[in-house]
Design a protein around this motif. Structure first.
Motif, PDB file in Angstrom:
ATOM      1  N   VAL A  91      66.584  77.995 -11.106  1.00 47.09           N
ATOM      2  CA  VAL A  91      67.778  77.912 -10.519  1.00 47.09           C
ATOM      3  C   VAL A  91      67.470  79.410  -9.205  1.00 47.09           C
ATOM      4  CG1 VAL A  91      70.053  78.005 -10.097  1.00 47.09           C
ATOM      5  CG2 VAL A  91      69.428  78.335 -12.408  1.00 47.09           C
ATOM      6  N   SER A  92      68.022  78.714  -8.556  1.00 44.30           N
ATOM      7  CA  SER A  92      67.562  79.206  -6.941  1.00 44.30           C
ATOM      8  C   SER A  92      68.924  80.441  -6.653  1.00 44.30           C
ATOM      9  CB  SER A  92      68.348  78.593  -6.130  1.00 44.30           C
ATOM     10  OG  SER A  92      69.621  78.730  -5.470  1.00 44.30           O
ATOM     11  N   PRO A  93      67.990  82.017  -6.244  1.00 45.34           N
ATOM     12  CA  PRO A  93      69.323  82.191  -5.865  1.00 45.34           C
ATOM     13  C   PRO A  93      70.298  82.307  -5.849  1.00 45.34           C
ATOM     14  CG  PRO A  93      67.089  83.430  -5.016  1.00 45.34           C
ATOM     15  CD  PRO A  93      67.435  82.305  -5.602  1.00 45.34           C
ATOM     16  N   GLY A  94      70.276  81.165  -3.962  1.00 47.78           N
ATOM     17  CA  GLY A  94      71.942  81.088  -4.054  1.00 47.78           C
ATOM     18  C   GLY A  94      72.844  80.217  -5.109  1.00 47.78           C
ATOM     19  N   GLU A  95      71.743  79.607  -5.861  1.00 53.91           N
ATOM     20  CA  GLU A  95      73.442  79.139  -7.234  1.00 53.91           C
ATOM     21  C   GLU A  95      73.450  80.304  -7.775  1.00 53.91           C
ATOM     22  OE1 GLU A  95      71.105  74.786  -6.809  1.00 53.91           O
ATOM     23  OE2 GLU A  95      70.431  76.256  -8.227  1.00 53.91           O
ATOM     24  N   LEU A  96      73.084  81.562  -8.361  1.00 53.81           N
ATOM     25  CA  LEU A  96      73.071  82.065  -9.381  1.00 53.81           C
ATOM     26  C   LEU A  96      73.905  83.311  -8.381  1.00 53.81           C
ATOM     27  CD1 LEU A  96      69.231  83.936 -10.324  1.00 53.81           C
ATOM     28  CD2 LEU A  96      70.940  81.384 -12.078  1.00 53.81           C
ATOM     29  N   GLN A  97      74.358  83.312  -7.167  1.00 50.08           N
ATOM     30  CA  GLN A  97      75.430  83.792  -6.836  1.00 50.08           C
ATOM     31  C   GLN A  97      76.663  83.713  -6.487  1.00 50.08           C
ATOM     32  OE1 GLN A  97      74.024  85.388  -2.245  1.00 50.08           O
ATOM     33  NE2 GLN A  97      76.220  86.232  -2.282  1.00 50.08           N
ATOM     34  N   GLN A  98      76.173  82.038  -6.287  1.00 50.47           N
ATOM     35  CA  GLN A  98      77.647  80.901  -6.399  1.00 50.47           C
ATOM     36  C   GLN A  98      78.439  81.275  -7.852  1.00 50.47           C
ATOM     37  OE1 GLN A  98      79.466  80.369  -3.960  1.00 50.47           O
ATOM     38  NE2 GLN A  98      77.699  81.379  -2.631  1.00 50.47           N
ATOM     39  N   GLY A  99      76.977  81.303  -8.797  1.00 54.01           N
ATOM     40  CA  GLY A  99      78.050  81.366 -10.268  1.00 54.01           C
ATOM     41  C   GLY A  99      78.893  82.525 -10.567  1.00 54.01           C
ATOM     42  N   ILE A 100      77.519  84.286  -9.719  1.00 50.72           N
ATOM     43  CA  ILE A 100      78.455  85.168 -10.068  1.00 50.72           C
ATOM     44  C   ILE A 100      80.155  85.220  -9.646  1.00 50.72           C
ATOM     45  CG2 ILE A 100      78.315  87.511 -10.174  1.00 50.72           C
ATOM     46  CD1 ILE A 100      75.517  87.039 -10.782  1.00 50.72           C
ATOM     47  N   LEU A 101      80.170  84.857  -8.365  1.00 51.10           N
ATOM     48  CA  LEU A 101      81.094  84.821  -7.841  1.00 51.10           C
ATOM     49  C   LEU A 101      81.957  83.918  -8.561  1.00 51.10           C
ATOM     50  CD1 LEU A 101      79.189  84.615  -3.895  1.00 51.10           C
ATOM     51  CD2 LEU A 101      81.103  86.423  -4.542  1.00 51.10           C
ATOM     52  N   ALA A 102      81.813  82.849  -8.574  1.00 45.78           N
ATOM     53  CA  ALA A 102      82.525  81.525  -9.756  1.00 45.78           C
ATOM     54  C   ALA A 102      82.992  82.080 -11.179  1.00 45.78           C
ATOM     55  CB  ALA A 102      82.595  80.587  -9.771  1.00 45.78           C
ATOM     56  N   ASN A 117      74.777  90.449  -4.021  1.00 48.00           N
ATOM     57  CA  ASN A 117      73.418  90.691  -3.635  1.00 48.00           C
ATOM     58  C   ASN A 117      72.097  90.341  -4.486  1.00 48.00           C
ATOM     59  OD1 ASN A 117      70.661  90.218  -1.580  1.00 48.00           O
ATOM     60  ND2 ASN A 117      70.760  92.097  -2.117  1.00 48.00           N
ATOM     61  N   VAL A 118      72.011  88.954  -4.311  1.00 49.93           N
ATOM     62  CA  VAL A 118      70.717  88.075  -6.102  1.00 49.93           C
ATOM     63  C   VAL A 118      68.908  87.718  -4.629  1.00 49.93           C
ATOM     64  CG1 VAL A 118      70.486  86.596  -7.642  1.00 49.93           C
ATOM     65  CG2 VAL A 118      72.791  87.152  -6.870  1.00 49.93           C
ATOM     66  N   GLU A 119      68.812  88.860  -5.842  1.00 54.61           N
ATOM     67  CA  GLU A 119      67.348  88.451  -5.332  1.00 54.61           C
ATOM     68  C   GLU A 119      66.022  88.087  -6.062  1.00 54.61           C
ATOM     69  OE1 GLU A 119      66.524  92.284  -3.675  1.00 54.61           O
ATOM     70  OE2 GLU A 119      67.263  91.890  -1.639  1.00 54.61           O
ATOM     71  N   ASP A 121      62.136  88.507  -6.998  1.00 55.75           N
ATOM     72  CA  ASP A 121      60.740  88.505  -6.234  1.00 55.75           C
ATOM     73  C   ASP A 121      59.688  87.792  -7.871  1.00 55.75           C
ATOM     74  OD1 ASP A 121      58.488  89.675  -5.279  1.00 55.75           O
ATOM     75  OD2 ASP A 121      59.080  91.737  -6.101  1.00 55.75           O
ATOM     76  N   GLY A 122      58.843  86.816  -7.402  1.00 54.72           N
ATOM     77  CA  GLY A 122      57.996  86.358  -8.792  1.00 54.72           C
ATOM     78  C   GLY A 122      58.754  85.993  -9.865  1.00 54.72           C
ATOM     79  N   VAL A 123      58.270  86.713 -11.124  1.00 55.48           N
ATOM     80  CA  VAL A 123      59.371  86.124 -12.194  1.00 55.48           C
ATOM     81  C   VAL A 123      60.380  87.064 -12.332  1.00 55.48           C
ATOM     82  CG1 VAL A 123      58.052  85.411 -13.139  1.00 55.48           C
ATOM     83  CG2 VAL A 123      58.053  87.796 -13.156  1.00 55.48           C
ATOM     84  N   ARG A 124      61.055  88.143 -10.968  1.00 54.02           N
ATOM     85  CA  ARG A 124      61.763  89.023 -11.622  1.00 54.02           C
ATOM     86  C   ARG A 124      62.580  88.993 -10.708  1.00 54.02           C
ATOM     87  NH1 ARG A 124      62.175  94.155 -13.434  1.00 54.02           N
ATOM     88  NH2 ARG A 124      60.082  94.108 -13.529  1.00 54.02           N
ATOM     89  N   THR A 125      64.321  88.713 -11.026  1.00 52.82           N
ATOM     90  CA  THR A 125      65.441  88.629 -10.255  1.00 52.82           C
ATOM     91  C   THR A 125      66.420  89.424 -10.540  1.00 52.82           C
ATOM     92  OG1 THR A 125      65.034  86.254 -11.087  1.00 52.82           O
ATOM     93  CG2 THR A 125      67.329  86.487 -10.230  1.00 52.82           C
ATOM     94  N   THR A 126      66.939  89.632  -9.751  1.00 46.15           N
ATOM     95  CA  THR A 126      67.647  90.775  -9.138  1.00 46.15           C
ATOM     96  C   THR A 126      68.605  90.681  -8.450  1.00 46.15           C
ATOM     97  OG1 THR A 126      65.980  92.935  -9.555  1.00 46.15           O
ATOM     98  CG2 THR A 126      67.869  93.389  -9.133  1.00 46.15           C
ATOM     99  N   ALA A 127      70.647  91.208  -9.436  1.00 48.86           N
ATOM    100  CA  ALA A 127      71.317  90.905  -9.197  1.00 48.86           C
ATOM    101  C   ALA A 127      72.268  92.336  -8.562  1.00 48.86           C
ATOM    102  CB  ALA A 127      72.370  90.259  -9.620  1.00 48.86           C
TER     103      ALA A 127
END
Length: 159
Positions: A91-102, A117-119, A121-127
């Motif tokens: 899932v894209s970082p934008g969709e993850l951000q929307q899911g967290i906000l929901a 902020n959801v980023e 970097d390769g295989v690592r995703t940070t919120a």
């Protein structure tokens, strides 16, 4: 002159000493009356000090409960965010951000989009998220609790 003798032997004479070993003891209702407690209220007499202590205990328990609910909600949002990152590798970082906000909206958490902020970097995703929860600790008194968290996940699957 001590005055006329007391007609009722159950009522102590104010000028006499404490009753001795053979003296009659006044009944409990008379003792309460002599002590200044009205017989009708004798059973329901609660000292004001006890009421103040009970009120203080209720106020403290209320404050502990409200702050505990706020902290539990924080941990629930943090855990849900972690789960979204772990299972949202495709899932894209934008969709993850929307899911967290929901999820924050569902939990009634005042998390603004600019404080999340959801980023990836390769295989690592940070919120990273931060917000302030205004909790009513005492009636009509709100205390701000500042919360922030950072969660990370590594995706081992294909992207």
């Amino acid at each position: 002159d001590p005055g006329p003798p007391n007609p009722d032997p159950r009522i102590p004479d104010p000028g006499s000493r404490a009753p001795g070993p053979g003296s009659p003891t006044p009944p409990p209702s008379l003792r309460r009356y002599l002590a200044g407690v009205h017989p009708a209220r004798a059973r329901h007499h609660v000292p004001m000090k006890t009421l103040v202590k009970l009120l203080l205990a209720v106020v403290v328990l209320h404050a502990v409960y409200r702050s505990g609910v706020s902290a539990a909600t924080y941990y629930e949002l943090k855990d849900a965010s972690q789960q979204m990152l772990i299972f949202g590798g495709g899932v894209s970082p934008g969709e993850l951000q929307q899911g967290i906000l929901a999820k924050a909206t569902e939990l009634d958490v005042p998390l603004a989009a600019e404080n999340l902020n959801v980023e990836r970097d390769g295989v690592r995703t940070t919120a990273r998220a931060s917000y302030t929860d205004s909790v009513e600790i005492f009636p009509r008194y709100r205390y701000p609790f500042n919360y922030s968290f950072q969660v990370e996940a590594v995706s081992l699957g294909t992207q």
